[in-house]
Design an enzyme around this catalytic site. Structure first.
Site, PDB file in Angstrom:
ATOM      1  N   ASP A  45       4.308   6.596  -2.353  1.00 18.19           N
ATOM      2  CA  ASP A  45       2.968   6.661  -2.241  1.00 18.19           C
ATOM      3  C   ASP A  45       2.316   7.009  -0.917  1.00 18.19           C
ATOM      4  O   ASP A  45       2.653   6.339  -0.038  1.00 18.19           O
ATOM      5  CB  ASP A  45       2.384   4.980  -2.439  1.00 18.19           C
ATOM      6  CG  ASP A  45       1.096   4.930  -2.609  1.00 18.19           C
ATOM      7  OD1 ASP A  45       0.166   5.406  -3.583  1.00 18.19           O
ATOM      8  OD2 ASP A  45       0.401   4.632  -1.605  1.00 18.19           O
ATOM      9  N   TYR A  50      -3.252   8.962   5.901  1.00 13.31           N
ATOM     10  CA  TYR A  50      -2.128   8.003   6.554  1.00 13.31           C
ATOM     11  C   TYR A  50      -1.710   8.882   7.527  1.00 13.31           C
ATOM     12  O   TYR A  50      -0.995   8.451   8.385  1.00 13.31           O
ATOM     13  CB  TYR A  50      -1.120   7.570   5.419  1.00 13.31           C
ATOM     14  CG  TYR A  50      -1.610   6.704   4.303  1.00 13.31           C
ATOM     15  CD1 TYR A  50      -2.697   6.245   4.323  1.00 13.31           C
ATOM     16  CD2 TYR A  50      -0.553   6.515   3.318  1.00 13.31           C
ATOM     17  CE1 TYR A  50      -3.217   5.202   3.383  1.00 13.31           C
ATOM     18  CE2 TYR A  50      -0.747   5.549   2.484  1.00 13.31           C
ATOM     19  CZ  TYR A  50      -2.195   5.104   2.441  1.00 13.31           C
ATOM     20  OH  TYR A  50      -2.504   4.122   1.249  1.00 13.31           O
ATOM     21  N   LYS A  75      -3.524  10.996  -1.929  1.00 17.64           N
ATOM     22  CA  LYS A  75      -4.993  10.680  -2.303  1.00 17.64           C
ATOM     23  C   LYS A  75      -5.776  11.467  -1.577  1.00 17.64           C
ATOM     24  O   LYS A  75      -5.568  11.897  -0.477  1.00 17.64           O
ATOM     25  CB  LYS A  75      -4.955   9.251  -1.810  1.00 17.64           C
ATOM     26  CG  LYS A  75      -3.929   8.422  -2.314  1.00 17.64           C
ATOM     27  CD  LYS A  75      -4.295   6.694  -1.954  1.00 17.64           C
ATOM     28  CE  LYS A  75      -3.089   5.915  -2.247  1.00 17.64           C
ATOM     29  NZ  LYS A  75      -1.942   5.943  -1.365  1.00 17.64           N
ATOM     30  N   HIS A 106      -9.254   8.280  -3.320  1.00 18.98           N
ATOM     31  CA  HIS A 106      -8.819   7.071  -2.415  1.00 18.98           C
ATOM     32  C   HIS A 106      -9.674   5.888  -2.547  1.00 18.98           C
ATOM     33  O   HIS A 106      -9.358   4.808  -2.528  1.00 18.98           O
ATOM     34  CB  HIS A 106      -8.467   7.294  -1.019  1.00 18.98           C
ATOM     35  CG  HIS A 106      -7.552   6.546  -0.115  1.00 18.98           C
ATOM     36  ND1 HIS A 106      -6.835   7.046   0.587  1.00 18.98           N
ATOM     37  CD2 HIS A 106      -7.418   5.345  -0.274  1.00 18.98           C
ATOM     38  CE1 HIS A 106      -5.943   6.049   1.323  1.00 18.98           C
ATOM     39  NE2 HIS A 106      -6.427   4.929   0.809  1.00 18.98           N
TER      40      HIS A 106
HETATM   41  N1  LIG Z   1      -5.184   2.818  -2.096  1.00 16.58           N
HETATM   42  C1  LIG Z   1      -5.367   1.987  -0.836  1.00 16.58           C
HETATM   43  O1  LIG Z   1      -6.487   1.891  -0.317  1.00 16.58           O
HETATM   44  C2  LIG Z   1      -4.530   1.406  -0.286  1.00 16.58           C
HETATM   45  C3  LIG Z   1      -4.555   0.318   0.910  1.00 16.58           C
HETATM   46  C4  LIG Z   1      -3.523  -0.518   1.422  1.00 16.58           C
HETATM   47  C5  LIG Z   1      -2.337  -0.173   1.218  1.00 16.58           C
HETATM   48  N2  LIG Z   1      -1.933   0.957   0.224  1.00 16.58           N
HETATM   49  C6  LIG Z   1      -0.749   1.495  -0.200  1.00 16.58           C
HETATM   50  O2  LIG Z   1       0.264   0.355  -0.435  1.00 16.58           O
HETATM   51  C7  LIG Z   1       1.376   0.143   0.374  1.00 16.58           C
HETATM   52  C8  LIG Z   1       1.901  -1.173   0.607  1.00 16.58           C
HETATM   53  O3  LIG Z   1       0.663  -1.809   0.977  1.00 16.58           O
HETATM   54  P1  LIG Z   1       0.659  -2.648   2.655  1.00 16.58           P
HETATM   55  O4  LIG Z   1       1.623  -2.068   3.510  1.00 16.58           O
HETATM   56  O5  LIG Z   1      -0.649  -3.183   2.746  1.00 16.58           O
HETATM   57  O6  LIG Z   1       1.343  -4.278   2.098  1.00 16.58           O
HETATM   58  P2  LIG Z   1       2.688  -5.046   1.660  1.00 16.58           P
HETATM   59  O7  LIG Z   1       3.444  -3.772   1.146  1.00 16.58           O
HETATM   60  O8  LIG Z   1       2.412  -6.085   0.857  1.00 16.58           O
HETATM   61  O9  LIG Z   1       3.223  -5.863   2.968  1.00 16.58           O
HETATM   62  C9  LIG Z   1       3.582  -4.961   3.985  1.00 16.58           C
HETATM   63  C10 LIG Z   1       4.167  -5.956   5.186  1.00 16.58           C
HETATM   64  O10 LIG Z   1       4.960  -7.023   4.670  1.00 16.58           O
HETATM   65  C11 LIG Z   1       6.456  -6.703   5.264  1.00 16.58           C
HETATM   66  N3  LIG Z   1       7.253  -6.803   4.116  1.00 16.58           N
HETATM   67  C12 LIG Z   1       7.447  -5.856   3.173  1.00 16.58           C
HETATM   68  N4  LIG Z   1       8.580  -6.343   2.366  1.00 16.58           N
HETATM   69  C13 LIG Z   1       9.024  -7.553   2.828  1.00 16.58           C
HETATM   70  C14 LIG Z   1       9.943  -8.265   2.549  1.00 16.58           C
HETATM   71  N5  LIG Z   1      10.701  -8.155   1.439  1.00 16.58           N
HETATM   72  N6  LIG Z   1      10.010  -9.539   3.300  1.00 16.58           N
HETATM   73  C15 LIG Z   1       9.471  -9.615   4.385  1.00 16.58           C
HETATM   74  N7  LIG Z   1       8.357  -8.883   4.680  1.00 16.58           N
HETATM   75  C16 LIG Z   1       8.299  -7.846   3.970  1.00 16.58           C
HETATM   76  C17 LIG Z   1       6.544  -5.479   6.049  1.00 16.58           C
HETATM   77  O11 LIG Z   1       6.789  -5.643   7.140  1.00 16.58           O
HETATM   78  P3  LIG Z   1       8.268  -4.703   7.890  1.00 16.58           P
HETATM   79  O12 LIG Z   1       7.912  -3.253   7.493  1.00 16.58           O
HETATM   80  O13 LIG Z   1       8.416  -5.206   9.135  1.00 16.58           O
HETATM   81  O14 LIG Z   1       9.326  -5.106   6.739  1.00 16.58           O
HETATM   82  C18 LIG Z   1       4.852  -4.990   6.213  1.00 16.58           C
HETATM   83  O15 LIG Z   1       4.240  -5.856   7.474  1.00 16.58           O
HETATM   84  C19 LIG Z   1       0.971   1.002   1.674  1.00 16.58           C
HETATM   85  O16 LIG Z   1       1.858   1.397   2.618  1.00 16.58           O
HETATM   86  C20 LIG Z   1       0.212   2.029   0.961  1.00 16.58           C
HETATM   87  O17 LIG Z   1       1.038   3.041   0.661  1.00 16.58           O
HETATM   88  C21 LIG Z   1      -2.975   1.549  -0.347  1.00 16.58           C
END
Ligand SMILES: NC(=O)c1ccc[n+]([C@@H]2O[C@H](COP(=O)([O-])OP(=O)(O)OC[C@H]3O[C@@H](n4cnc5c(N)ncnc54)[C@H](OP(=O)(O)O)[C@@H]3O)[C@@H](O)[C@H]2O)c1
Length: 323
Positions: A45, A50, A75, A106
């Site tokens: 994704d 980004y 997106k 997006h």
């Molecule tokens: N469509 C949109 O508007 C939108 C908005 C936000 C995000 N997104 C997409 O969603 C994806 C994920 O969202 P997100 O990055 O906001 O949140 P997330 O995946 O819920 O959380 C990421 C954070 O949690 C930590 N983490 C991940 N897995 C872990 C585990 N198993 N144990 C402990 N810590 C963990 C990561 O740190 P470390 O890297 O240090 O492990 C990072 O700081 C994004 O990368 C993007 O592709 C889309």
């Protein structure tokens, strides 16, 4: 594990998220995607804003994984609602592929870039100048969706969908739609479970993808999450992601850590009782909230230039905003 989209295409239930955070070097994204592909992720994704599609593309090419085995989502930037076809071509060129599996709008709000060429290209509305169009101004949601529909005929995308759409903005889109979006990608985890949006999307044949699906690891220490994790001998994030997959949504966690990449693709089967506990964690006092900050009360009741009412987001107990 995969989910069948409304066009018959299969989307792997888990993907790797490529939003690395502001100011993080794109090389980190390259290393993460390369490792993810090596250990078996097949769903990626990313998004044009980004700023790392080239690095995702490089990791894909170097992985040796056949293109047809991958599910790539990217997106349409808010600044590109008036140039959908050109924006897609730019993403294809950066990723180095000739089709995208899932192309998402997006955000529902369109942004036009600064008034003179010296203002530079519009990148992302909260980072650079630009005027957010109001819902009635063209390109409206309907205008942009019509241009997205045309992409399907060109073969450059296999599915189209949206992101950050609510029941309200989806209803507006569906009024004139020829094609029902395959996916709506929104913030979703046990603190923001989106129960009502999930039911709405199911009724319309739209799959929900959860972004921030581990809640950025901000509530893995919740006593209920810990109790369930201990009972299964897994971590809190694995419980939270398993809940997401088991309720028929896809999850796209981001982690740059190799061990956690493996952890995030290993799920457990939760009992009906455990699912119910997780379904209701947001009902605990002060727990129902968004973690991403787009729905924060600090934003003064609007997000990227639209009021919460225009976005179809509602106030919940405690004054916190949710979809
Ligand atoms: N469509 C949109 O508007 C939108 C908005 C936000 C995000 N997104 C997409 O969603 C994806 C994920 O969202 P997100 O990055 O906001 O949140 P997330 O995946 O819920 O959380 C990421 C954070 O949690 C930590 N983490 C991940 N897995 C872990 C585990 N198993 N144990 C402990 N810590 C963990 C990561 O740190 P470390 O890297 O240090 O492990 C990072 O700081 C994004 O990368 C993007 O592709 C889309």
């Amino acid at each position: 594990m995969a989910l069948k989209l409304n066009n018959g295409l299969l989307m792997p239930s888990v993907g790797v998220g490529c939003w690395m955070g502001l100011g993080v070097a794109s090389a980190d994204c390259y290393a993460m995607v390369k490792e993810a592909l090596k250990i078996g992720y097949r769903h990626i994704d990313t998004a044009s804003n980004y700023g790392n599609e080239e690095f995702v593309g490089l990791a894909i090419r170097e992985s040796g994984v056949p293109r047809e085995d991958l599910f790539i989502t990217t997106k349409l930037d808010q600044c590109d609602h008036g140039r959908v076809s050109d924006a897609l071509n730019e993403s294809l060129a950066k990723l180095g592929v000739n089709y995208i599996d899932l192309y998402l709008i997006h955000w529902p709000q369109a942004v036009i870039s600064g008034s003179s060429p010296s203002d530079g290209p519009c990148r992302f509305s909260y980072l650079s100048p630009g005027r957010v169009l109001q819902p009635s101004e063209s390109p409206t949601i309907g205008d942009t969706w019509r241009d997205m529909e045309k992409l399907l005929d060109s073969g450059r995308v296999r599915s189209i969908g949206v992101s950050n759409f609510s029941e309200k903005t989806l209803t507006i889109l569906l009024e004139d739609a020829r094609i029902v979006p395959a996916v709506n990608q929104v913030e979703m985890h046990p603190l923001l479970p989106q129960h009502s949006l999930l039911a709405f999307c199911r009724a319309h044949g739209i799959i929900l993808t959860a972004y921030s699906p581990v809640g950025k690891n901000k509530f893995s220490s919740d006593p209920d999450v810990v109790r369930i994790a201990d009972a299964h001998g897994v971590t809190g994030p694995q419980v939270i992601l398993s809940w997401g997959v088991q309720r028929g949504t896809s999850v796209i966690p981001k982690t740059s850590n190799h061990e956690r990449l493996r952890e995030n693709m290993t799920f457990i089967y939760l009992s009906v009782e455990e699912m119910l506990v997780l379904d209701r964690i947001h009902e605990k006092p002060g727990m129902h909230r968004s973690i991403c900050g787009f729905h924060s009360s600090d934003l003064g009741g609007s997000c990227f230039g639209w009021t919460y009412e225009q976005l179809g987001w509602s106030m919940v107990e405690g004054g916190v905003m949710a979809h």
